[in-house]
Motif scaffolding. Structure first.
Motif, PDB file in Angstrom:
ATOM      1  N   MET A 110       1.073  -1.402   0.022  1.00  0.00           N
ATOM      2  CA  MET A 110       0.130  -0.279   0.089  1.00  0.00           C
ATOM      3  C   MET A 110       1.294   1.498  -0.229  1.00  0.00           C
ATOM      4  N   GLY A 111       2.403   1.255   0.506  1.00  0.00           N
ATOM      5  CA  GLY A 111       2.857   2.471   0.125  1.00  0.00           C
ATOM      6  C   GLY A 111       2.930   3.009   1.516  1.00  0.00           C
ATOM      7  N   THR A 112       2.106   2.448   2.386  1.00  0.00           N
ATOM      8  CA  THR A 112       2.280   2.862   4.254  1.00  0.00           C
ATOM      9  C   THR A 112       3.945   2.017   4.787  1.00  0.00           C
ATOM     10  N   PHE A 113       4.463   1.361   4.463  1.00  0.00           N
ATOM     11  CA  PHE A 113       5.572   0.218   5.161  1.00  0.00           C
ATOM     12  C   PHE A 113       6.698   1.999   5.272  1.00  0.00           C
ATOM     13  N   HIS A 114       6.531   1.456   7.064  1.00  0.00           N
ATOM     14  CA  HIS A 114       7.163   2.348   7.964  1.00  0.00           C
ATOM     15  C   HIS A 114       8.959   0.990   8.201  1.00  0.00           C
ATOM     16  N   PRO A 115       9.876   1.557   7.632  1.00  0.00           N
ATOM     17  CA  PRO A 115      11.442   0.753   8.062  1.00  0.00           C
ATOM     18  C   PRO A 115      11.486   0.413   9.274  1.00  0.00           C
ATOM     19  N   GLY A 116      10.975   1.140  10.487  1.00  0.00           N
ATOM     20  CA  GLY A 116      11.467   1.076  12.282  1.00  0.00           C
ATOM     21  C   GLY A 116      10.439   0.363  12.354  1.00  0.00           C
ATOM     22  N   ARG A 117       8.855  -0.216  12.088  1.00  0.00           N
ATOM     23  CA  ARG A 117       8.299  -0.981  12.807  1.00  0.00           C
ATOM     24  C   ARG A 117       7.812  -1.943  12.154  1.00  0.00           C
ATOM     25  N   SER A 118       7.201  -1.862  10.782  1.00  0.00           N
ATOM     26  CA  SER A 118       6.252  -2.281  10.226  1.00  0.00           C
ATOM     27  C   SER A 118       7.288  -4.127   9.547  1.00  0.00           C
ATOM     28  N   ASP A 119       6.474  -4.303   9.995  1.00  0.00           N
ATOM     29  CA  ASP A 119       7.099  -6.650   8.888  1.00  0.00           C
ATOM     30  C   ASP A 119       5.642  -6.060   7.579  1.00  0.00           C
ATOM     31  N   LEU A 120       6.731  -7.863   6.786  1.00  0.00           N
ATOM     32  CA  LEU A 120       6.113  -7.658   5.593  1.00  0.00           C
ATOM     33  C   LEU A 120       5.286  -8.437   5.980  1.00  0.00           C
ATOM     34  N   ASN A 121       4.586  -8.285   4.560  1.00  0.00           N
ATOM     35  CA  ASN A 121       3.937  -9.155   4.601  1.00  0.00           C
ATOM     36  C   ASN A 121       3.301 -10.325   2.951  1.00  0.00           C
ATOM     37  N   VAL A 122       3.772 -11.515   3.257  1.00  0.00           N
ATOM     38  CA  VAL A 122       4.157 -12.247   2.250  1.00  0.00           C
ATOM     39  C   VAL A 122       3.055 -13.453   2.020  1.00  0.00           C
ATOM     40  N   ALA A 123       2.132 -13.224   0.735  1.00  0.00           N
ATOM     41  CA  ALA A 123       1.331 -14.996   1.208  1.00  0.00           C
ATOM     42  C   ALA A 123       2.009 -16.092   0.022  1.00  0.00           C
ATOM     43  N   PHE A 124       2.082 -16.973   0.791  1.00  0.00           N
ATOM     44  CA  PHE A 124       2.855 -18.011  -0.366  1.00  0.00           C
ATOM     45  C   PHE A 124       1.744 -19.389  -0.616  1.00  0.00           C
ATOM     46  N   VAL A 125       1.703 -18.694  -1.662  1.00  0.00           N
ATOM     47  CA  VAL A 125       1.370 -20.359  -2.381  1.00  0.00           C
ATOM     48  C   VAL A 125       1.689 -21.526  -3.200  1.00  0.00           C
ATOM     49  N   PHE A 126       1.935 -22.838  -1.615  1.00  0.00           N
ATOM     50  CA  PHE A 126       2.342 -23.821  -2.389  1.00  0.00           C
ATOM     51  C   PHE A 126       1.958 -25.373  -2.833  1.00  0.00           C
ATOM     52  N   ALA A 127       2.260 -25.849  -3.427  1.00  0.00           N
ATOM     53  CA  ALA A 127       1.101 -27.313  -4.009  1.00  0.00           C
ATOM     54  C   ALA A 127       0.883 -27.984  -3.059  1.00  0.00           C
ATOM     55  N   SER A 128       1.469 -28.435  -1.751  1.00  0.00           N
ATOM     56  CA  SER A 128       1.280 -28.968  -0.641  1.00  0.00           C
ATOM     57  C   SER A 128       2.171 -28.114   0.308  1.00  0.00           C
ATOM     58  N   LEU A 129       1.195 -28.618   1.345  1.00  0.00           N
ATOM     59  CA  LEU A 129       1.901 -28.344   2.498  1.00  0.00           C
ATOM     60  C   LEU A 129       2.340 -28.926   3.435  1.00  0.00           C
ATOM     61  N   GLU A 130       2.519 -30.467   3.084  1.00  0.00           N
ATOM     62  CA  GLU A 130       3.339 -32.050   4.267  1.00  0.00           C
ATOM     63  C   GLU A 130       4.335 -31.216   4.678  1.00  0.00           C
ATOM     64  N   GLY A 131       4.059 -32.098   5.155  1.00  0.00           N
ATOM     65  CA  GLY A 131       6.001 -32.810   6.471  1.00  0.00           C
ATOM     66  C   GLY A 131       6.617 -32.044   5.881  1.00  0.00           C
ATOM     67  N   GLU A 132       7.122 -32.624   4.567  1.00  0.00           N
ATOM     68  CA  GLU A 132       8.019 -32.670   3.937  1.00  0.00           C
ATOM     69  C   GLU A 132       8.264 -31.780   3.186  1.00  0.00           C
ATOM     70  N   LEU A 133       7.600 -30.976   2.768  1.00  0.00           N
ATOM     71  CA  LEU A 133       7.934 -29.585   2.179  1.00  0.00           C
ATOM     72  C   LEU A 133       7.909 -28.521   2.997  1.00  0.00           C
ATOM     73  N   LEU A 134       7.388 -28.928   4.328  1.00  0.00           N
ATOM     74  CA  LEU A 134       7.885 -27.846   5.474  1.00  0.00           C
ATOM     75  C   LEU A 134       9.341 -28.047   6.208  1.00  0.00           C
ATOM     76  N   ASP A 135       9.576 -28.981   6.183  1.00  0.00           N
ATOM     77  CA  ASP A 135      10.621 -29.705   6.188  1.00  0.00           C
ATOM     78  C   ASP A 135      11.452 -28.528   5.361  1.00  0.00           C
ATOM     79  N   ALA A 136      11.564 -29.056   4.315  1.00  0.00           N
ATOM     80  CA  ALA A 136      12.726 -28.494   2.712  1.00  0.00           C
ATOM     81  C   ALA A 136      12.313 -26.649   3.013  1.00  0.00           C
ATOM     82  N   LEU A 137      11.811 -26.061   3.727  1.00  0.00           N
ATOM     83  CA  LEU A 137      11.339 -24.572   3.442  1.00  0.00           C
ATOM     84  C   LEU A 137      12.024 -24.101   4.519  1.00  0.00           C
ATOM     85  N   ARG A 138      12.521 -24.932   5.440  1.00  0.00           N
ATOM     86  CA  ARG A 138      13.482 -24.321   6.506  1.00  0.00           C
ATOM     87  C   ARG A 138      14.239 -23.733   6.261  1.00  0.00           C
ATOM     88  N   PRO A 139      15.467 -23.423   5.352  1.00  0.00           N
ATOM     89  CA  PRO A 139      16.281 -22.863   5.235  1.00  0.00           C
ATOM     90  C   PRO A 139      15.877 -21.719   4.449  1.00  0.00           C
TER      91      PRO A 139
END
Length: 209
Positions: A37-66
């Motif tokens: 929205m253009g209202t990000f404040h570097p000192g106090r805002s967090d980034l919001n990102v939505a990720f859509v995956f083919a699945s959310l099974e345990g193996e994929l979640l483990d692979a996402l740790r890095p």
């Protein structure tokens, strides 16, 4: 340090970290919230990102740790992890959240999952009413709990204001109006509606979109 932080570059780097971790099982990624929205404040805002995956099974979640470690370094504290099935079946559970993302977002990777998402009006009305009633019931208690110091009072006001502003966006959408990008615009449009009508009336069926 924060003056050099570029939220959109950081978001793209976070998406690349996810892609490196799980390949094409990352189907799409969407930036939303203050950075979109253009209202990000570097000192106090967090980034919001939505990720859509083919699945959310345990193996994929483990692979996402890095990738998760890379996300945290880029201020993505609570990424929204979805599948297409979760997104579709939760539209009636989180209509307000999806409305706010749909209104102001930037697609970062893959097809845009929010562009064509349908916000269910009946579910939205119920969530807005529930949120406003919850805020009304909790304001006094939360004030006593959190507002004993100046910093606590500021935190209380910000927390309450976030929920109320989101609900106001839902009300404006139900009236057939566009969702504003800033709280100032939300407050101005809501106040204008109250002055004009003596309150924000429920929308007529013909106003549905």
């Amino acid at each position: 340090m924060w003056g050099k932080f570029d939220p959109k570059s950081a978001a793209r780097e976070a998406v690349e970290a996810a892609r490196q971790a799980v390949g094409d099982r990352l189907e799409s990624a969407t930036l939303y919230g203050s950075a979109a929205m253009g209202t990000f404040h570097p000192g106090r805002s967090d980034l919001n990102v939505a990720f859509v995956f083919a699945s959310l099974e345990g193996e994929l979640l483990d692979a996402l740790r890095p990738a998760h470690r890379a996300w945290r370094k880029r201020r993505i504290v609570r990424p929204l992890l979805l599948t297409r099935a979760i997104l579709e079946t939760s539209r009636d559970t989180f209509p307000l959240e999806y409305l706010l993302i749909k209104a102001h977002h930037e697609n970062l990777h893959g097809p845009d999952p929010f562009a064509a998402i349908a916000v269910e009006r009946s579910a939205l009305r119920l969530q807005v009413e529930r949120t406003l009633r919850t805020q009304s019931l909790a304001l006094a208690w939360s004030y006593l709990d959190a507002a004993g110091t100046p910093s606590g009072a500021r935190h209380w006001a910000m927390r309450a204001g976030t929920a109320i502003a989101a609900s106001a966006c839902g009300l404006l959408h139900l009236k057939g109006e566009a969702v504003p990008a800033t709280r100032r615009d939300v407050a101005a449009k809501t106040a204008a509606g109250v002055r004009h009508r003596g309150g924000i009336a429920p929308p007529r069926p013909s106003a549905a979109r």
